[in-house]
Every structure is written in C-alpha cells, then in structure tokens.
Write a protein that holds these residues in place. Structure first.
Motif, short mmCIF file in Angstrom:
data_model
loop_
_atom_site.label_atom_id
_atom_site.label_comp_id
_atom_site.label_asym_id
_atom_site.label_seq_id
_atom_site.Cartn_x
_atom_site.Cartn_y
_atom_site.Cartn_z
N HIS A 3 0.81 -1.22 0.00
CA HIS A 3 0.00 0.00 0.00
C HIS A 3 0.85 1.28 0.00
O HIS A 3 0.31 2.36 -0.09
N TYR A 4 2.16 1.17 0.04
CA TYR A 4 3.04 2.33 -0.09
C TYR A 4 3.85 2.31 -1.39
O TYR A 4 4.51 3.26 -1.72
N VAL A 11 7.83 7.07 0.77
CA VAL A 11 7.34 8.08 1.71
C VAL A 11 8.46 8.51 2.66
O VAL A 11 8.59 9.69 2.97
N VAL A 12 9.28 7.58 3.08
CA VAL A 12 10.37 7.90 4.00
C VAL A 12 11.35 8.88 3.34
O VAL A 12 11.82 9.81 3.99
N ALA A 17 13.57 14.31 3.15
CA ALA A 17 13.90 15.49 2.33
C ALA A 17 13.21 16.73 2.86
O ALA A 17 13.78 17.83 2.83
N TRP A 18 11.99 16.58 3.34
CA TRP A 18 11.22 17.71 3.88
C TRP A 18 11.49 17.93 5.36
O TRP A 18 10.91 18.83 5.96
N LEU A 24 4.26 14.67 11.56
CA LEU A 24 3.97 15.01 10.17
C LEU A 24 4.34 13.88 9.21
O LEU A 24 3.66 13.67 8.21
N PHE A 25 5.40 13.15 9.52
CA PHE A 25 5.73 11.97 8.71
C PHE A 25 4.59 10.96 8.77
O PHE A 25 4.17 10.42 7.75
N THR A 26 4.06 10.73 9.96
CA THR A 26 2.98 9.77 10.11
C THR A 26 1.72 10.24 9.39
O THR A 26 1.03 9.45 8.73
N ALA A 27 1.42 11.54 9.46
CA ALA A 27 0.27 12.08 8.72
C ALA A 27 0.46 11.87 7.22
O ALA A 27 -0.47 11.44 6.52
N LEU A 28 1.66 12.15 6.71
CA LEU A 28 1.96 11.93 5.29
C LEU A 28 1.79 10.47 4.92
O LEU A 28 1.24 10.14 3.86
N LYS A 29 2.23 9.59 5.79
CA LYS A 29 2.10 8.15 5.54
C LYS A 29 0.64 7.75 5.39
O LYS A 29 0.29 7.00 4.48
N TYR A 30 -0.24 8.29 6.25
CA TYR A 30 -1.66 7.95 6.15
C TYR A 30 -2.29 8.53 4.89
O TYR A 30 -3.17 7.91 4.29
#
Length: 87
Positions: A3-4, A11-12, A17-18, A24-30
C-alpha cells in the motif's frame, strides 16, 4: 508494504527530504496509503492523518482525540445526508 509502493517514491525519502518530524511523517504516511491498505477505508486513514496533524500542532493527544472525533462525526453526518439525497 504494497500500500506504499504505488506512489513512485518512498514516503520515507520524502519525509527525510522535507525534514518532517514523527507526527507530520505519520500524517503523510496515512495520506499516501489512504484507500490502498486492505481493510482500511480512505476515511479511516484520513481521520488518523488529522489526528497526527492536530497532535503536531497542539502536542496534546487529548486535543487530537477531540478533533478526530469531531471530524469523524462530521463525515458520518455528511454521508447520511448524501444517502438521503440519492434518488
């Protein structure tokens, strides 16, 4: 996980990079996996995303719980309204 994998980029890698922190990483992952993980709906993942964004802003899990519950109720209300309006 699969699913990624369909994003075209890890995503990592984007999170690093950001320079995103944990929340925020976890929010982006979802967001990235929304609707792609078996057994999880898009709305389930977006509610989790909102939870982590609120946690980032407030640093308080109780605030995140409160906002996520309001978000979920609002989605449920919109879904009920949409079902009533169907022909």
């Amino acid at each position: 996980p699969d699913h990624y994998r369909n994003l075209g980029f890890p995503v990592v890698t984007v999170a690093k990079a950001w320079e995103l922190g944990f929340e925020l990483f976890t929010a982006l992952k979802y967001i990235a996996r929304a609707g792609k993980k078996p057994g999880e709906s898009i709305m389930d993942d977006l509610v989790k995303c909102v939870w982590y964004i609120v946690l980032y802003v407030t640093q308080d899990p109780l605030d995140a719980d409160y906002v996520a519950s309001k978000f979920t109720k609002r989605i449920d209300r919109a879904n009920r309204r949409a079902r009533r309006e169907l022909p």
